[in-house]
Write an enzyme that holds these catalytic residues in place. Sequence first.
Site, mmCIF file in Angstrom:
data_model
loop_
_atom_site.group_PDB
_atom_site.id
_atom_site.type_symbol
_atom_site.label_atom_id
_atom_site.label_comp_id
_atom_site.label_asym_id
_atom_site.label_seq_id
_atom_site.Cartn_x
_atom_site.Cartn_y
_atom_site.Cartn_z
ATOM 1 N N GLY D 35 -11.796 -15.630 15.317
ATOM 2 C CA GLY D 35 -12.179 -14.062 15.032
ATOM 3 C C GLY D 35 -13.723 -13.733 15.613
ATOM 4 O O GLY D 35 -14.388 -14.760 16.056
ATOM 5 N N SER D 52 -18.579 -16.729 22.790
ATOM 6 C CA SER D 52 -17.205 -17.682 22.859
ATOM 7 C C SER D 52 -17.397 -18.886 22.522
ATOM 8 O O SER D 52 -18.223 -19.640 23.010
ATOM 9 C CB SER D 52 -16.771 -17.264 24.292
ATOM 10 O OG SER D 52 -15.521 -17.752 24.466
ATOM 11 N N SER D 81 -17.748 -13.337 23.516
ATOM 12 C CA SER D 81 -16.299 -13.677 22.859
ATOM 13 C C SER D 81 -15.322 -12.783 23.892
ATOM 14 O O SER D 81 -15.450 -11.888 24.558
ATOM 15 C CB SER D 81 -16.081 -12.717 21.611
ATOM 16 O OG SER D 81 -14.818 -12.642 21.542
ATOM 17 N N HIS D 102 -12.381 -8.610 14.898
ATOM 18 C CA HIS D 102 -11.062 -9.064 15.034
ATOM 19 C C HIS D 102 -11.007 -10.340 14.380
ATOM 20 O O HIS D 102 -11.709 -11.182 14.611
ATOM 21 C CB HIS D 102 -10.738 -9.037 16.635
ATOM 22 C CG HIS D 102 -9.679 -9.795 17.110
ATOM 23 N ND1 HIS D 102 -8.279 -9.431 16.465
ATOM 24 C CD2 HIS D 102 -9.055 -10.849 17.937
ATOM 25 C CE1 HIS D 102 -7.659 -10.156 16.904
ATOM 26 N NE2 HIS D 102 -8.019 -11.057 17.772
ATOM 27 N N HIS D 104 -7.559 -13.278 13.114
ATOM 28 C CA HIS D 104 -6.098 -13.560 13.095
ATOM 29 C C HIS D 104 -5.776 -13.995 11.455
ATOM 30 O O HIS D 104 -5.145 -14.856 11.104
ATOM 31 C CB HIS D 104 -6.005 -14.840 13.695
ATOM 32 C CG HIS D 104 -5.805 -14.438 15.179
ATOM 33 N ND1 HIS D 104 -5.182 -14.873 16.229
ATOM 34 C CD2 HIS D 104 -6.784 -13.970 16.091
ATOM 35 C CE1 HIS D 104 -5.187 -14.447 17.484
ATOM 36 N NE2 HIS D 104 -6.539 -13.869 17.267
ATOM 37 N N ASP D 127 -7.130 3.886 -1.067
ATOM 38 C CA ASP D 127 -8.569 4.063 -1.542
ATOM 39 C C ASP D 127 -9.460 3.780 -0.210
ATOM 40 O O ASP D 127 -10.443 4.177 0.020
ATOM 41 C CB ASP D 127 -9.009 2.779 -2.362
ATOM 42 C CG ASP D 127 -8.610 3.404 -3.917
ATOM 43 O OD1 ASP D 127 -8.530 4.462 -4.235
ATOM 44 O OD2 ASP D 127 -8.552 2.513 -4.633
ATOM 45 N N HIS D 176 -0.403 -9.796 18.129
ATOM 46 C CA HIS D 176 -1.570 -10.270 18.163
ATOM 47 C C HIS D 176 -2.203 -10.432 16.858
ATOM 48 O O HIS D 176 -2.278 -11.415 15.881
ATOM 49 C CB HIS D 176 -2.280 -9.648 19.133
ATOM 50 C CG HIS D 176 -3.877 -10.185 19.559
ATOM 51 N ND1 HIS D 176 -4.312 -9.855 20.506
ATOM 52 C CD2 HIS D 176 -4.540 -10.904 18.997
ATOM 53 C CE1 HIS D 176 -5.303 -10.689 20.815
ATOM 54 N NE2 HIS D 176 -5.598 -11.286 19.779
ATOM 55 N N TYR D 234 -16.696 8.992 -6.427
ATOM 56 C CA TYR D 234 -16.787 7.554 -6.851
ATOM 57 C C TYR D 234 -18.042 6.872 -6.485
ATOM 58 O O TYR D 234 -18.842 7.411 -5.809
ATOM 59 C CB TYR D 234 -15.799 6.793 -5.726
ATOM 60 C CG TYR D 234 -15.249 5.486 -6.174
ATOM 61 C CD1 TYR D 234 -14.152 5.268 -7.152
ATOM 62 C CD2 TYR D 234 -15.891 4.334 -5.681
ATOM 63 C CE1 TYR D 234 -13.741 4.249 -7.456
ATOM 64 C CE2 TYR D 234 -15.533 3.170 -6.164
ATOM 65 C CZ TYR D 234 -14.249 3.034 -6.896
ATOM 66 O OH TYR D 234 -14.145 1.651 -7.191
#
Lengths: 236, 236, 236, 236
Positions: D35, D52, D81, D102, D104, D127, D176, D234
């Site tokens: 991620g 990375s 990354s 991002h 997984h 919501d 993906h 809210y």
Amino acid sequence: MLKVLDEKRVQKLKEEICEANLELVAKKLVIYTWGNVSGIDREADLVVIKPSGVPYDKLKPEMMVVLDLEGNIIEGNYNPSSDTPTHLELYREFENIGGVVHTHSTYATAWAQAKRKIDCYGTTHSDYFYNEIPCTPELTPEEIGGDYESNTGRVIVRTMRDKDYISVPGILVANHGPFTWGKDAHEAVHNSVVLEELAKMASLTIAINKDITQIQEVLMDKHYLRKHGKNATYGQ
Amino acid sequence: MLKVLDEKRVQKLKEEICEANLELVAKKLVIYTWGNVSGIDREADLVVIKPSGVPYDKLKPEMMVVLDLEGNIIEGNYNPSSDTPTHLELYREFENIGGVVHTHSTYATAWAQAKRKIDCYGTTHSDYFYNEIPCTPELTPEEIGGDYESNTGRVIVRTMRDKDYISVPGILVANHGPFTWGKDAHEAVHNSVVLEELAKMASLTIAINKDITQIQEVLMDKHYLRKHGKNATYGQ
Amino acid sequence: MLKVLDEKRVQKLKEEICEANLELVAKKLVIYTWGNVSGIDREADLVVIKPSGVPYDKLKPEMMVVLDLEGNIIEGNYNPSSDTPTHLELYREFENIGGVVHTHSTYATAWAQAKRKIDCYGTTHSDYFYNEIPCTPELTPEEIGGDYESNTGRVIVRTMRDKDYISVPGILVANHGPFTWGKDAHEAVHNSVVLEELAKMASLTIAINKDITQIQEVLMDKHYLRKHGKNATYGQ
Amino acid sequence: MLKVLDEKRVQKLKEEICEANLELVAKKLVIYTWGNVSGIDREADLVVIKPSGVPYDKLKPEMMVVLDLEGNIIEGNYNPSSDTPTHLELYREFENIGGVVHTHSTYATAWAQAKRKIDCYGTTHSDYFYNEIPCTPELTPEEIGGDYESNTGRVIVRTMRDKDYISVPGILVANHGPFTWGKDAHEAVHNSVVLEELAKMASLTIAINKDITQIQEVLMDKHYLRKHGKNATYGQ
């Protein structure tokens, strides 16, 4: 009837309600601000509820909001939870309850989203809920466009009309999620934990045997009455 | 035959049973009071079991209840678990067991609610249970209305009649949940943990391949006998 | 070829293998004794493996068992894991691997029990495994009745014959569970963690869309080669 | 327009992005290096992103990589990354976002692998996301073989063309996994947590009722607008 406001009692209720809200986190029923617990002081007709939008890790007893049964704020520096009108509706109609809980717990919410009542597939269920856990019908566009949160309470009350709210201490609101209640906030949270586990067990049960039906009523009676009512033999 | 009560041995058993009950919490097999463990002193024919309705975080060895095999309380200030008659039935019929566990663990309970035996889909299963894990038939209305908890024990014994309780150390009670046993309480808890994991694996297995059937009997033999019996090669 | 035993190197390998076994517990891939990790010293052709039946919380480097590639115990006071012959078979056939792991992790075992290979449904999969994760055929009754653990290794090797064991660092043994490998024990454990997660994702994927098929081969290439091989661009 | 680089502001952003990356671990959305989170300083048009291949437990603010919107490295000792070109594409096209995530994460990735958009089955969904959570079409072999990571960004932008990226703060990339965004990195992570929970609830919902359809649009409006936009009621 003259209602008496007792400061110490309200203070104690605020502590209890704060603690009950934190219990939702400890039991993994909520993330972020996805749930709320309230309690009522029946002698003063005062409801104490979680403030709106405050994250659980910041919650303190003095942040709890105190309202009367019509929703007027009596005490508190925060807005009450946006679901407050739903809680108030339940307190007005179910005279013997002392606490209400709303969560978006994963499995119970999935059943509510599937718009399917949870049939009683075993004794774990009937130890707590007598017969099925109902699911409300959907609100109409008019009910949604109008006083939405109060109407959510009203559809719960309407769905419970032919049931006993003491032996059915919770319900699924279609498209939304579960509400539970109890003699106090602590018991209402307990019932939310149980409902989530029953929802999980039921989703597994119907996957293992798609033709499964409810257990015999005599078995429901045995388990429910073993734990509840004047002939209970369970516990000490 | 004269049975001898040995105070030190009973004290030790109470500690062991308390610890075994707490192990159910540590292994996430129970919430609230949803489970109970007992053990037996075969020399004195005394059963030690969890008290009824006491939350696990308050459980202490001195709260354990001591009974004889007919269910008379010999020692203890609490009521025994309401499932006690089921435990006693198993101790009377399965002469070589020393511990019994009952839980409402999620996956095993789902199979019990689905009223479906767990077929042996792999070697994890046959490392512990020889062949399928049976599911009892439902109790009749008469059995439920009568001495329910003893009848639960009797339906287990009846279902196990054509099986070997040593190589099948657990069962699903239809509509209810799992019971396991072992040479002592610790092993019975171990078998409950294993049964829950087997139930989870099996529910996934049938979802991934709905036509799956049991493994070959020669493979069951290989794995079961590698770990059990006089020709076991497993461990030290 | 004369192989040289280097005490310090063996000592270091025992520490590494002990640590890798404990990593299985930390990553929640095993309960009780349901798994084992080994490593090989390719210069001395010595394999170090977990002892049989020792619970993980008691595991210490000095308990590791040292064997040669024929399975003769060179050092150690415990029996080696009962799966040792399977590990040895893999070390003999896959010349470039340095570590082997076997677990009964929940989701990977469910696929093995379902006797279904895991197709490549996404880039998470192809970041680690090139194309499908194979499932072996069942062992024959003769293979089970004979040298079972070695035959388990042989069926793995046979199933991998038309594949590259470097780009497919793991397999499902039908009815049993996953084996993974890597350049050392640490990487083999990493691959077991990944395989379990891929198995979980795949079981959800086929439930959400029962008609799903493998991703395009060009996408597998892109992701696998981005992380592996001489043109890898991933990491530093 | 002259963009001003402010060292203190960049330093603060690096700390924020490091923290947001670690939040992915705390919320159990990622294992290993699966991620990445980035944030943008809109005044200087500088993007800060995770390096990375660095494991999360080693991540420190000074390791973050600073790039301009064309992907030139301005500051940093690590490679950015490998998904950086996707992030940059989103920052260039969605002018009002300040953070991109991002992962997984298990359930959202399963939906992406199933190549199925997540319909809006309940108010938890509405919501946060107005109407369905889209799933991109697959990339073509040319797009995969070409500038793959940028093309991943482009297919996201293309799929969002007829939607409002403010009220749909995330998407599934087919085969993906999920990408989410928000006004800053913290909100983008929040949206990733929510998306994962919505994906889990939705997978359960369709299993409980295979004929379920989206909720009424008037209910989506009610919930989305209660929390977002100028008429939000809210929170405080």
